[in-house]
Design a protein around this motif. Structure first.
Motif, PDB file in Angstrom:
ATOM      1  N   GLN A   1      12.346 -18.501  25.759  1.00 28.45           N
ATOM      2  CA  GLN A   1      12.282 -19.632  25.590  1.00 28.45           C
ATOM      3  C   GLN A   1      12.834 -19.940  24.099  1.00 28.45           C
ATOM      4  O   GLN A   1      13.286 -20.971  23.626  1.00 28.45           O
ATOM      5  N   GLU A   2      13.365 -18.851  23.481  1.00 29.13           N
ATOM      6  CA  GLU A   2      13.996 -19.071  22.203  1.00 29.13           C
ATOM      7  C   GLU A   2      15.242 -18.933  22.184  1.00 29.13           C
ATOM      8  O   GLU A   2      15.990 -19.467  21.033  1.00 29.13           O
ATOM      9  N   LEU A   3      16.083 -18.873  23.295  1.00 26.69           N
ATOM     10  CA  LEU A   3      17.432 -18.893  23.495  1.00 26.69           C
ATOM     11  C   LEU A   3      17.927 -20.403  23.782  1.00 26.69           C
ATOM     12  O   LEU A   3      17.029 -21.434  23.983  1.00 26.69           O
ATOM     13  N   ALA A   4      19.054 -20.437  23.645  1.00 27.33           N
ATOM     14  CA  ALA A   4      19.821 -22.030  23.604  1.00 27.33           C
ATOM     15  C   ALA A   4      19.941 -22.115  25.415  1.00 27.33           C
ATOM     16  O   ALA A   4      20.982 -22.072  25.878  1.00 27.33           O
ATOM     17  N   LEU A   5      18.715 -22.555  25.794  1.00 23.52           N
ATOM     18  CA  LEU A   5      18.649 -22.803  27.274  1.00 23.52           C
ATOM     19  C   LEU A   5      19.366 -24.081  27.701  1.00 23.52           C
ATOM     20  O   LEU A   5      19.601 -24.821  27.150  1.00 23.52           O
TER      21      LEU A   5
ATOM     22  N   LYS B   1      14.054 -25.022  30.427  1.00 20.91           N
ATOM     23  CA  LYS B   1      12.616 -24.523  29.976  1.00 20.91           C
ATOM     24  C   LYS B   1      11.674 -25.165  30.941  1.00 20.91           C
ATOM     25  O   LYS B   1      10.651 -24.591  31.276  1.00 20.91           O
ATOM     26  N   GLU B   2      11.895 -26.383  31.379  1.00 19.24           N
ATOM     27  CA  GLU B   2      10.860 -27.168  32.178  1.00 19.24           C
ATOM     28  C   GLU B   2      10.486 -26.363  33.462  1.00 19.24           C
ATOM     29  O   GLU B   2       9.392 -26.510  34.067  1.00 19.24           O
TER      30      GLU B   2
ATOM     31  N   SER C   1       4.973 -25.294  43.855  1.00 17.72           N
ATOM     32  CA  SER C   1       6.081 -25.203  45.138  1.00 17.72           C
ATOM     33  C   SER C   1       7.344 -26.249  44.878  1.00 17.72           C
ATOM     34  O   SER C   1       8.208 -25.906  45.508  1.00 17.72           O
ATOM     35  N   GLU C   2       7.292 -27.120  44.045  1.00 20.09           N
ATOM     36  CA  GLU C   2       8.379 -28.120  44.151  1.00 20.09           C
ATOM     37  C   GLU C   2       8.331 -28.801  42.534  1.00 20.09           C
ATOM     38  O   GLU C   2       7.515 -28.870  41.765  1.00 20.09           O
ATOM     39  N   GLY C   3       9.733 -28.839  42.168  1.00 18.43           N
ATOM     40  CA  GLY C   3       9.913 -29.682  40.943  1.00 18.43           C
ATOM     41  C   GLY C   3      10.698 -30.868  41.586  1.00 18.43           C
ATOM     42  O   GLY C   3      11.403 -30.893  42.186  1.00 18.43           O
TER      43      GLY C   3
ATOM     44  N   THR D   1      19.298 -42.977  33.089  1.00 17.24           N
ATOM     45  CA  THR D   1      18.133 -42.186  32.630  1.00 17.24           C
ATOM     46  C   THR D   1      17.992 -40.986  33.863  1.00 17.24           C
ATOM     47  O   THR D   1      18.530 -40.895  34.594  1.00 17.24           O
ATOM     48  N   LEU D   2      17.263 -39.997  32.862  1.00 12.87           N
ATOM     49  CA  LEU D   2      16.878 -38.940  33.657  1.00 12.87           C
ATOM     50  C   LEU D   2      15.230 -38.551  33.346  1.00 12.87           C
ATOM     51  O   LEU D   2      15.017 -38.625  32.337  1.00 12.87           O
ATOM     52  N   SER D   3      14.790 -38.849  34.472  1.00 18.15           N
ATOM     53  CA  SER D   3      13.083 -38.693  34.310  1.00 18.15           C
ATOM     54  C   SER D   3      12.703 -37.155  34.171  1.00 18.15           C
ATOM     55  O   SER D   3      13.595 -36.381  34.388  1.00 18.15           O
ATOM     56  N   LYS D   4      11.734 -36.948  33.361  1.00 18.76           N
ATOM     57  CA  LYS D   4      11.116 -35.670  33.348  1.00 18.76           C
ATOM     58  C   LYS D   4      10.787 -35.139  34.433  1.00 18.76           C
ATOM     59  O   LYS D   4      10.200 -35.676  35.495  1.00 18.76           O
TER      60      LYS D   4
END
Length: 151
Positions: A113-117, A122-123, A134-136, A144-147
């Motif tokens: 998580q410290e890298l330039a992801l 990361k999410e 099971s799903e994102g 827009t881009l929702s979380k």
């Protein structure tokens, strides 16, 4: 008819050394993530993942474990984008460090998580490291881009 794009991604885990294989993507979705790619017409999801990993890393993976699907939906164009996620500790072969997709290298799992992801990667990480999702799901459009919600 709406466009549907199918892709895959695989976390390769070297349990002995507590390292994961990452790719610093330079073509699309720039930044560090796990390797993967597109599912070709007539190709199974698992076979496409094995092929993409071999092409992008030189490694042959096996005993893939499904760890969830990412589903992005464009609420304006009705496009759908799916990423079938896998993990494995089983691999063989010689690593190709430089490819047209970007550099590939091992990193300590605890330092990932410290890298330039890559944006939004990361999410996604809990899907690979925890056995409870099971799903994102997320919605995007030109404005827009929702979380991403992990379910």
């Amino acid at each position: 008819m709406s466009k549907v794009e199918l892709t895959n991604m695989c976390m390769i885990y070297d349990k002995l050394n507590n390292k994961v294989l990452v790719q610093n993507r330079i073509k699309s979705w720039k930044g560090i993530s796990f390797p993967g790619g597109h599912i070709e017409d007539g190709e199974s999801i698992v076979e496409s993942t094995i092929r993409e990993i071999r092409e992008e890393t030189g490694l042959t993976v096996y005993n893939l474990e499904a760890c969830g699907v990412i589903y992005w939906y464009n609420d304006e164009t009705k496009e759908k984008y799916f990423v079938f996620n896998f993990r494995t500790e089983n691999f063989s072969g010689d690593l190709i460090e430089n490819t047209i997709e970007g550099n590939v290298f091992w990193v300590d799992k605890d330092n990932l998580q410290e890298l330039a992801l890559a944006d939004g990667f990361k999410e996604r990480l809990p899907m690979f490291f925890e056995n409870k999702y099971s799903e994102g799901f997320g919605v995007w459009n030109e404005h827009t881009l929702s979380k991403l919600r992990l379910l």
